[in-house]
Scaffold this active site. Structure first.
Site, PDB file in Angstrom:
ATOM      1  NE  ARG A  15      12.640  14.751 -63.421  1.00  0.00           N
ATOM      2  CZ  ARG A  15      12.312  16.045 -63.411  1.00  0.00           C
ATOM      3  NH1 ARG A  15      13.243  16.971 -63.551  1.00  0.00           N
ATOM      4  NH2 ARG A  15      11.071  16.423 -63.208  1.00  0.00           N
ATOM      5  CD  GLU A  16      12.784  19.306 -59.960  1.00  0.00           C
ATOM      6  OE1 GLU A  16      12.026  19.128 -60.917  1.00  0.00           O
ATOM      7  OE2 GLU A  16      13.223  20.429 -59.628  1.00  0.00           O
ATOM      8  CG  HIS A  75      12.306  13.714 -67.031  1.00  0.00           C
ATOM      9  ND1 HIS A  75      13.094  14.842 -67.048  1.00  0.00           N
ATOM     10  CD2 HIS A  75      11.026  14.147 -66.869  1.00  0.00           C
ATOM     11  CE1 HIS A  75      12.331  15.904 -66.865  1.00  0.00           C
ATOM     12  NE2 HIS A  75      11.080  15.514 -66.765  1.00  0.00           N
ATOM     13  NE  ARG A 135       5.368  13.756 -66.806  1.00  0.00           N
ATOM     14  CZ  ARG A 135       6.308  13.759 -65.853  1.00  0.00           C
ATOM     15  NH1 ARG A 135       5.975  13.546 -64.606  1.00  0.00           N
ATOM     16  NH2 ARG A 135       7.577  13.952 -66.156  1.00  0.00           N
ATOM     17  CB  THR A 169       9.121  25.765 -64.385  1.00  0.00           C
ATOM     18  OG1 THR A 169       8.421  24.782 -65.155  1.00  0.00           O
ATOM     19  CG2 THR A 169      10.605  25.528 -64.470  1.00  0.00           C
ATOM     20  CG  HIS A 196       6.946  19.401 -61.746  1.00  0.00           C
ATOM     21  ND1 HIS A 196       7.569  18.260 -61.295  1.00  0.00           N
ATOM     22  CD2 HIS A 196       7.915  20.352 -61.794  1.00  0.00           C
ATOM     23  CE1 HIS A 196       8.856  18.508 -61.086  1.00  0.00           C
ATOM     24  NE2 HIS A 196       9.094  19.768 -61.368  1.00  0.00           N
ATOM     25  CG  HIS A 198       9.749  23.888 -58.798  1.00  0.00           C
ATOM     26  ND1 HIS A 198      10.990  23.541 -58.354  1.00  0.00           N
ATOM     27  CD2 HIS A 198       9.477  23.094 -59.866  1.00  0.00           C
ATOM     28  CE1 HIS A 198      11.476  22.581 -59.136  1.00  0.00           C
ATOM     29  NE2 HIS A 198      10.579  22.285 -60.069  1.00  0.00           N
ATOM     30  CG  HIS A 291       1.538  25.071 -26.191  1.00  0.00           C
ATOM     31  ND1 HIS A 291       1.769  25.100 -27.546  1.00  0.00           N
ATOM     32  CD2 HIS A 291       1.083  26.310 -25.860  1.00  0.00           C
ATOM     33  CE1 HIS A 291       1.458  26.302 -28.017  1.00  0.00           C
ATOM     34  NE2 HIS A 291       1.058  27.054 -27.007  1.00  0.00           N
TER      35      HIS A 291
END
Ligand code: COA
Ligand code: ZN
Length: 375
Positions: A15-16, A75, A135, A169, A196, A198, A291
């Site tokens: 979706r997103e 959605h 939701r 958002t 959610h 971002h 290292h």
């Protein structure tokens, strides 16, 4: 560190993830991804927003017919048309969103708080009447006045919503602020809370984990962190932090992470980022001589995450930063025994060629032969 037991993950790659600039998945790619994500072990998979386009609608239909263990979620906006799409497709869960900040109310919708509450309530009631599990997401929750956010949460809970989701958002929260907002909402509601986050300030993963620390039940992620602008918390970062740092024994098949990453890289045509945690090319590659010397003895000296748990291997780079142990180790790996005297000569040669940033086995073999010939 996590005070409650139930932790859920929602994957939003389909979706997103498809909202990432430059990305459009084919139906076949979405089916492949949905199946592999399901095998990986997730609680929710967002299928898409059917109103976007005919191909997304068709994808939601096809994906919804797949036999998956994860809950499949459609959605859509807080309106009848988007809810009707999800009902027509027969998806069980729907995520309904509505912007609740003053910015959203004024500039997106031009409505008062009361009108917004009315639209939200009508949408939830409509969806519940149609038999959906819902939701509700307060979009831009992070910039919504707290009293109003609580009012929205309580309203959707009363109207029958099954989950309340807080969206940061524009990714503007810090972990401390996330804890404050999420903790308060969790204490005010009885239904599970989702977040959610971002990544606009690079804090999406930290914020998602902070939300879980104060009682959120579910966090949204995407493979490789795809999403609008700077995206969402990457699936790999969230699950590895949960299993490694928080010691959560989740159902996740961690060894599948590289495969999911490569699949999404190839389907999204996005350049992989070499220093991306866990999945980046360099995530398990050591370079500095000090290292490498320590890691050869004890990998934990410079590794918080063992490559084996994600089905990856450790690498050492040879260049001007290498030391004797790193070089000797590499030469032995390719079957070349060497005296201390010659080792130092080869190392000196490597350090005199700063433009060479990753000596290959072939180049090392060649240099070895030259040095040994010179005596
Ligand atoms: N709930 C209810 N209505 C919403 C809404 C929400 N959460 N968010 C936006 N709307 C309304 C707006 O008020 C506007 O209504 P209007 O046409 O009456 O002014 C409309 O939805 C959006 O405007 P626009 O994008 O110009 O409409 P469109 O009909 O051309 O396209 C989409 C709508 C959804 C099909 C299109 O924007 C799209 O494909 N978007 C991709 C998905 C998306 O934006 N997702 C965001 C997820 S966070
Ligand atoms: Zn988003």
């Amino acid at each position: 560190m996590l005070t409650h037991q139930k932790i859920e993950i929602l994957d939003s790659t389909l979706r997103e993830g498809e909202q990432t600039p430059g990305v459009s998945f084919s139906l076949a790619q979405k089916v492949t991804l949905a199946k592999r994500l399901d095998t990986f072990g997730l609680d929710f998979i967002e299928l898409g927003h059917p109103a976007v386009s005919p191909d997304v609608y068709e994808a939601v239909e096809t994906l919804n017919d797949l036999d998956l263990n994860a809950n499949k979620m459609g959605h859509g906006r807080a309106n009848k048309s988007d809810i009707n799409d999800c009902v027509a497709i027969g998806v069980k869960w729907m995520g309904i969103f509505f912007g609740t900040s003053l910015l959203s109310l004024k500039h997106k919708f031009n409505v008062s708080k009361l009108e917004a509450l009315d639209r939200i309530e009508s949408a939830i009631k409509y969806g519940k009447d149609k038999g959906l599990k819902l939701r509700f997401t307060a979009e831009d929750a992070s910039r919504t006045d707290m009293d109003f956010l609580i009012q929205v949460g309580q309203l959707v809970q009363k109207a029958g919503a099954d989950r309340f989701s807080l969206a940061d958002t524009v990714g503007c929260l810090t972990p401390t602020q996330t804890k404050k907002i999420v903790g308060r909402i969790v204490s005010e509601l009885d239904i599970p809370v989702h977040v959610h986050c971002h990544n606009d300030f690079g804090m999406a993963t930290a914020n998602a984990l902070s939300a879980l620390e104060v009682g959120a039940q579910c966090v949204d992620v995407s493979v490789n962190g795809l999403g609008e602008r700077c995206g969402l918390p990457p699936l790999a970062e969230v699950v590895i932090a949960l299993s490694n740092i928080y010691k959560i024994n989740g159902p996740w098949k961690l060894g599948m992470i590289p495969e999911l990453t490569r699949l999404v890289e190839s389907f999204s045509n996005l350049e992989p980022n070499s220093n991306q945690p866990i999945v980046g090319k360099n995530a398990f590659t050591h370079k500095a001589g000090l290292h490498v010397k320590a890691v050869v003895k004890e990998p934990k000296s410079y590794e918080a995450i063992s490559p084996e748990i994600v089905n990856r291997t450790r690498h050492f780079v040879i260049d001007k930063f290498s030391g004797k142990v790193a070089l000797k180790n590499r030469l032995l790996e390719i079957g070349l025994k060497i005296s201390k005297f010659d080792l130092i000569k080869i190392l000196k040669e490597i350090k005199s060629q700063p433009e060479k940033v990753n000596w290959t086995d072939k180049e090392l073999r060649h240099l070895y032969e030259i040095v040994l010939k010179e005596g």
